[in-house]
Design a protein around this motif. Sequence first.
Motif, PDB file in Angstrom:
ATOM      1  N   TYR A  95      43.143  35.444  41.715  1.00 60.28           N
ATOM      2  CA  TYR A  95      44.466  35.457  41.111  1.00 60.28           C
ATOM      3  C   TYR A  95      44.858  36.879  40.745  1.00 60.28           C
ATOM      4  CZ  TYR A  95      48.359  34.014  38.176  1.00 60.28           C
ATOM      5  OH  TYR A  95      49.600  33.847  37.628  1.00 60.28           O
ATOM      6  N   ALA A  96      43.902  37.579  40.151  1.00 58.08           N
ATOM      7  CA  ALA A  96      44.183  38.953  39.745  1.00 58.08           C
ATOM      8  C   ALA A  96      44.534  39.812  40.951  1.00 58.08           C
ATOM      9  CB  ALA A  96      42.976  39.528  39.019  1.00 58.08           C
TER      10      ALA A  96
ATOM     11  N   ARG B 210      48.066  38.721  42.455  1.00 54.20           N
ATOM     12  CA  ARG B 210      49.308  38.658  41.686  1.00 54.20           C
ATOM     13  C   ARG B 210      49.506  39.788  40.690  1.00 54.20           C
ATOM     14  NH1 ARG B 210      52.205  34.972  44.409  1.00 54.20           N
ATOM     15  NH2 ARG B 210      52.907  33.645  42.771  1.00 54.20           N
ATOM     16  N   PHE B 211      48.423  40.360  40.219  1.00 62.97           N
ATOM     17  CA  PHE B 211      48.633  41.361  39.168  1.00 62.97           C
ATOM     18  C   PHE B 211      49.008  42.692  39.776  1.00 62.97           C
ATOM     19  CE2 PHE B 211      47.380  38.117  36.759  1.00 62.97           C
ATOM     20  CZ  PHE B 211      46.174  38.143  36.067  1.00 62.97           C
ATOM     21  N   ARG B 212      49.713  43.457  38.983  1.00 61.52           N
ATOM     22  CA  ARG B 212      50.015  44.792  39.468  1.00 61.52           C
ATOM     23  C   ARG B 212      48.978  45.727  38.898  1.00 61.52           C
ATOM     24  NH1 ARG B 212      55.414  47.584  37.588  1.00 61.52           N
ATOM     25  NH2 ARG B 212      56.310  45.914  38.817  1.00 61.52           N
ATOM     26  N   TRP B 213      48.098  46.134  39.753  1.00 57.24           N
ATOM     27  CA  TRP B 213      47.121  47.125  39.307  1.00 57.24           C
ATOM     28  C   TRP B 213      46.610  47.893  40.520  1.00 57.24           C
ATOM     29  CZ3 TRP B 213      41.500  45.648  39.506  1.00 57.24           C
ATOM     30  CH2 TRP B 213      41.310  44.489  40.260  1.00 57.24           C
TER      31      TRP B 213
ATOM     32  N   PHE C  44      45.483  32.260  49.813  1.00 58.04           N
ATOM     33  CA  PHE C  44      46.341  31.140  49.483  1.00 58.04           C
ATOM     34  C   PHE C  44      47.287  31.472  48.345  1.00 58.04           C
ATOM     35  CE2 PHE C  44      47.653  26.855  49.047  1.00 58.04           C
ATOM     36  CZ  PHE C  44      47.778  26.631  47.693  1.00 58.04           C
TER      37      PHE C  44
ATOM     38  N   HIS D 154      56.858  32.790  43.727  1.00 56.06           N
ATOM     39  CA  HIS D 154      56.825  33.487  42.451  1.00 56.06           C
ATOM     40  C   HIS D 154      57.650  32.797  41.382  1.00 56.06           C
ATOM     41  CE1 HIS D 154      54.766  36.915  44.220  1.00 56.06           C
ATOM     42  NE2 HIS D 154      55.509  36.657  45.278  1.00 56.06           N
TER      43      HIS D 154
ATOM     44  N   GLU E 100      55.790  31.110  38.537  1.00 54.06           N
ATOM     45  CA  GLU E 100      55.273  31.911  37.435  1.00 54.06           C
ATOM     46  C   GLU E 100      56.390  32.493  36.616  1.00 54.06           C
ATOM     47  OE1 GLU E 100      53.370  33.923  40.452  1.00 54.06           O
ATOM     48  OE2 GLU E 100      51.436  33.967  39.432  1.00 54.06           O
ATOM     49  N   GLU E 101      57.453  32.924  37.318  1.00 58.06           N
ATOM     50  CA  GLU E 101      58.530  33.563  36.575  1.00 58.06           C
ATOM     51  C   GLU E 101      59.117  32.615  35.553  1.00 58.06           C
ATOM     52  OE1 GLU E 101      61.107  34.952  39.609  1.00 58.06           O
ATOM     53  OE2 GLU E 101      59.778  36.609  40.123  1.00 58.06           O
TER      54      GLU E 101
ATOM     55  N   VAL F  30      56.806  32.328  32.674  1.00 58.25           N
ATOM     56  CA  VAL F  30      56.820  33.508  31.799  1.00 58.25           C
ATOM     57  C   VAL F  30      58.034  33.467  30.902  1.00 58.25           C
ATOM     58  CG1 VAL F  30      57.180  35.987  31.789  1.00 58.25           C
ATOM     59  CG2 VAL F  30      55.471  34.989  33.308  1.00 58.25           C
TER      60      VAL F  30
ATOM     61  N   ILE G 147      49.391  34.318  30.128  1.00 55.31           N
ATOM     62  CA  ILE G 147      48.863  34.363  31.502  1.00 55.31           C
ATOM     63  C   ILE G 147      47.755  33.326  31.676  1.00 55.31           C
ATOM     64  CG2 ILE G 147      47.058  36.087  31.200  1.00 55.31           C
ATOM     65  CD1 ILE G 147      49.525  36.061  34.052  1.00 55.31           C
ATOM     66  N   TRP G 148      46.981  33.121  30.625  1.00 58.02           N
ATOM     67  CA  TRP G 148      45.897  32.144  30.725  1.00 58.02           C
ATOM     68  C   TRP G 148      46.458  30.747  30.935  1.00 58.02           C
ATOM     69  CZ3 TRP G 148      41.189  33.919  31.323  1.00 58.02           C
ATOM     70  CH2 TRP G 148      40.926  35.218  30.880  1.00 58.02           C
TER      71      TRP G 148
ATOM     72  N   PHE H 255      47.666  30.349  34.370  1.00 57.09           N
ATOM     73  CA  PHE H 255      46.540  30.173  35.283  1.00 57.09           C
ATOM     74  C   PHE H 255      45.996  28.758  35.221  1.00 57.09           C
ATOM     75  CE2 PHE H 255      43.285  31.535  38.001  1.00 57.09           C
ATOM     76  CZ  PHE H 255      42.111  30.947  37.583  1.00 57.09           C
TER      77      PHE H 255
END
Lengths: 444, 296, 292
Positions: free
Chosen positions: C109-110, C113-116, C176, C182, C185-186, C189, C195-196, C199
């Motif tokens: 997931y990280a 989807r995450f921005r890093w 997957f 999106h 999730e949006e 949010v 986030i947990w 998830f």
Amino acid sequence: MSKWLSLAMAGALAFSLTACGGKADEGSASSGAGTGGDKAGTVKEKNVTITFQNIYPDPTDPKNKLMNKLVKQYESEHPNIKIELDSLNTDQQKLKLKTQAASKEVPDITVVNPAAQMQPFVEAKLLAPLDDMLDQNGLRGTFQDGLLDWYSFDGHTYAVPDGNNIGVVYYNKELFEKGGVQVPTTFEEMVDVVKTLKSKGIQPMAIGEKDTWTGSFLFMNMLLRTNNGPGFLKDVLDKKKTFEDPAFKEAVDAFQNLIQAGAFQEGVTSFDYNAGENLFKTGKAAMYFMGTWATGGIETSSVNGKVGVFKFPTINGKGNPDEFMLAPGSAFAISADSKHLDETKAFLNWFMLNFPKEAFEAKGAVGIGQKVDGDFKAAGYSDMAMEVLNLFKDVKGGDLAFDNTMNPGTAQAHLASIQNLFVQKKDSAEVAKEHQSAFEANNK
Amino acid sequence: MNVLKVSRWTIAAFVLPCLILYAGIVFVPILVSMYSGLLEWNGIGESRFIGFENFKNLFFHDPVFWPSVRRTLLFAVFSMAEIPIALLVAILLKRYIRRPNFLVSSYFLPVILSVVVVGQLWKTIYNPASMGGMLNQVLEVVGLGSWTHEWLTDPSVAMYSLYFVALWQYLGYHTLIQYTGILNVPEEIYEAARIDGADGFAADRYITFPNIIPIFKISIVLAFIGSLQAFDMVMVMTGGGPAHATDVISTHMYNMSFLSMKYGYGSSIAACLVVLCLAATFLINLIFNKLEKRFS
Amino acid sequence: MNTSSAVTLNKPAAAARRGRFSVAKTIVILFLSILVVTQVYPLLWLVLYSLKTNEEILSGSFFALPHAPQWSNYSAALEGNYFRYLLNSLFVTSVTMAAVILLSSLCAYAISRFRWRYGQGVMLLFLIGMMIPMQATLLPLMIIFKNMHVLNTHLSLILPYVAFSMPIAVFILSGFMKTIPHEIEESAVIDGASIWRIFRSIILPVSVPPVMTVCILTFINIWNEYILAATFISSEKLKTLPFGVNSFVSQYSVNYGAIGAFLVLGALPVILIYFLLSDKITEGMVAGAVKG
């Protein structure tokens, strides 16, 4: 990369903390990482677990049964001692021991093969010398003369064997009759026998050459003859001879002679040891060259009663049929770093003292490494077993297998080279050269 | 592309447990193993630093290494070539069979069986006719006797015999994966296409294939990995023989490390394998990124 | 696309395809059925094998049936601690699967989807590691485990099994998860979910299909694994099934029939579980497909 490494180390550390807390498992299972310093020799008997790594995993094998019997008996006589059996098949055990050796986790009792195969372990000081143990209760005397030499280095003995076998030719009397052939007395006759049998549609010999040591064993017997006596490999090691010596080439020629005469079954290099032996045991092959440990299996097979043995014959008139391929058995050794050295030695001493008697009663005493007093005939051993036992009396010397004499690197090259001969014909000078270069490359 | 913005601690919490375990158990040993490639070491005694000598011997003096590389790569190629066939089977299943679950599950059966079983079975198929080998017996019966071979012991065909077994075993594996992928393409798209007149294989060309690229990539990667790692099956069926005719990189490494007790040398082979994997990873990633861009 | 003519053009072909006796369909069904036979035959062969005597196995022709079913082979196999091994295998495998799913779904997931900065880098790391054969790590792992004192415990198997299964799991799951719209999730949010929460309540349920795939793949890979098992486990109490099977090959004689029986007994749990799970897969997949 270093960032990851430190992360990894941190992670490993974290896990070691959890792991120590962790497993509600049998705490004594980690017998290597011993808790509680059980220093032996004290009158107070602490609880001790001895790991007994062995190669008798099959519960229907008589050796397995007698091992279990002896272990249980010892445990009942010594309630503070628990013996944990780690039974593996030969290949698994070899791999595991090597892996354990690398991390100095050798089990209390393990299994090693004689001479060159156990040498690396001895040199790395992983095995405990057993001289004192052998002197206890006269254990040393129970072994056949000279046998322990194969497990000794620098005057110390490091392992005690469970067997001592020789290489013989088993033959199927019925098939011989059917093919109209007699037991050969020379190698040339043997090749003729092969040709005759083949022409009559009878498979002359069987071998399990997927396990490359089988072909090597047979080849070495031929070398034993063409060299007019044992010690060829020793001479090579001492730089007195090279592999390009005529005796070696003669052996290669004889070997190929046999193969080209059609002695062996189709697809021979995909038959492992058991598949090859089973060809003989199901009456599909007339001859089978193997160590005498095969006797037990043949007796319990369908060809029992039809089998005889003969000595490997002379080649070109050379060699003495009373010199055999010697196969001292795999042996039990004790870890030098064992946490329960004294208890383990005491156990092994007792185990080996009782081994011959139990083996005798379980009809597995043909090929044992110790002297056995007993009337074999009366105990019900078969005629073939008696024949084999008589052969032992004729032994006047012999050679060890290649991989028990040369270091593993050289041995592997040799094994591959011999296996190749089953698949294609090669010039014996080439084969000799191959061996010599492999020897030099691995023995700098 | 929209991505979520989260605090660094959250990222750490999500990623670190996984990563640490992985790095510690997989990467650290690999690095140690690769370092061992610089040593002369029999695995149990003392070791000696010899720099790149192992590699030098490996590349220039080892007659087994380069053929084993060739065989491994060929293995990879064949394994990947199997994927389109699996895809075809999956498509056929979806189109022609109403309840294909049973079929899919049964195709998968060989994958579940342990390599010991598969090895034993195919050994008896490949045995010479005189020993009851099915393949040769069948060939003889139908009059194709000249096509018989010593499948496992003739150096020129042995490796191909092994390739075939691997392909046979994993067909179901990839069919299942592709089938999952196909099922995930929404029905509505197909229906819309049908209305527009695109049906059957035309539909596949424009709908199935583009949508299935991620899944296809998974299969390709898995096939490639599987072939690089193929060790058990070769060991069980031929042991790398006869005379190294079926040795692949991993069996050669095993023989060197554990049978010849040249652990340092074997580790250098392992290092080469790792480098090969690296190169392959980059290549596959590159190709698929391009493909995805073209189709999305 | 010109619809009208396309429709008329395709009508007869489409009709033929929908017809019950279309040639194409018959060929396909024939092909698929043959495929079933070739794939299922091994199991049948194995069962026959397990009921023969040693001699019949080695001498018999390929299609021979046993003269008398040797049920004794099964008793010989069961005699040797079968249930203990089975339980151990089940324990190790299920713990491994649970750990793999948990850890890799988090990580996937990280990555997806995450921005890093390191997302792609980590993914690459996993990809590389996927291709490493386990034998290369045997010796170093032994040393690590010895120092961690986990040798001869189930942990010494679970740790490497999880570690080696994670790359593929992360690979599949992240692939997957990239396709999840999106908007889901949006909106969450916007609703203020952490986030947990997202998830746990959204991503995981939606990901059931690939999770099932990962389950199966992991299960298969580790159930039959025996090299690590043989090396790190020494007590009878802790041995897993494939280890038991392989040990059965004794030094100088082989009880082939009993091995066959043992193999059948070893494969049975896998087959059962597989068929059970395969139903769940279909459910999951259908659900996934409908959600589109």
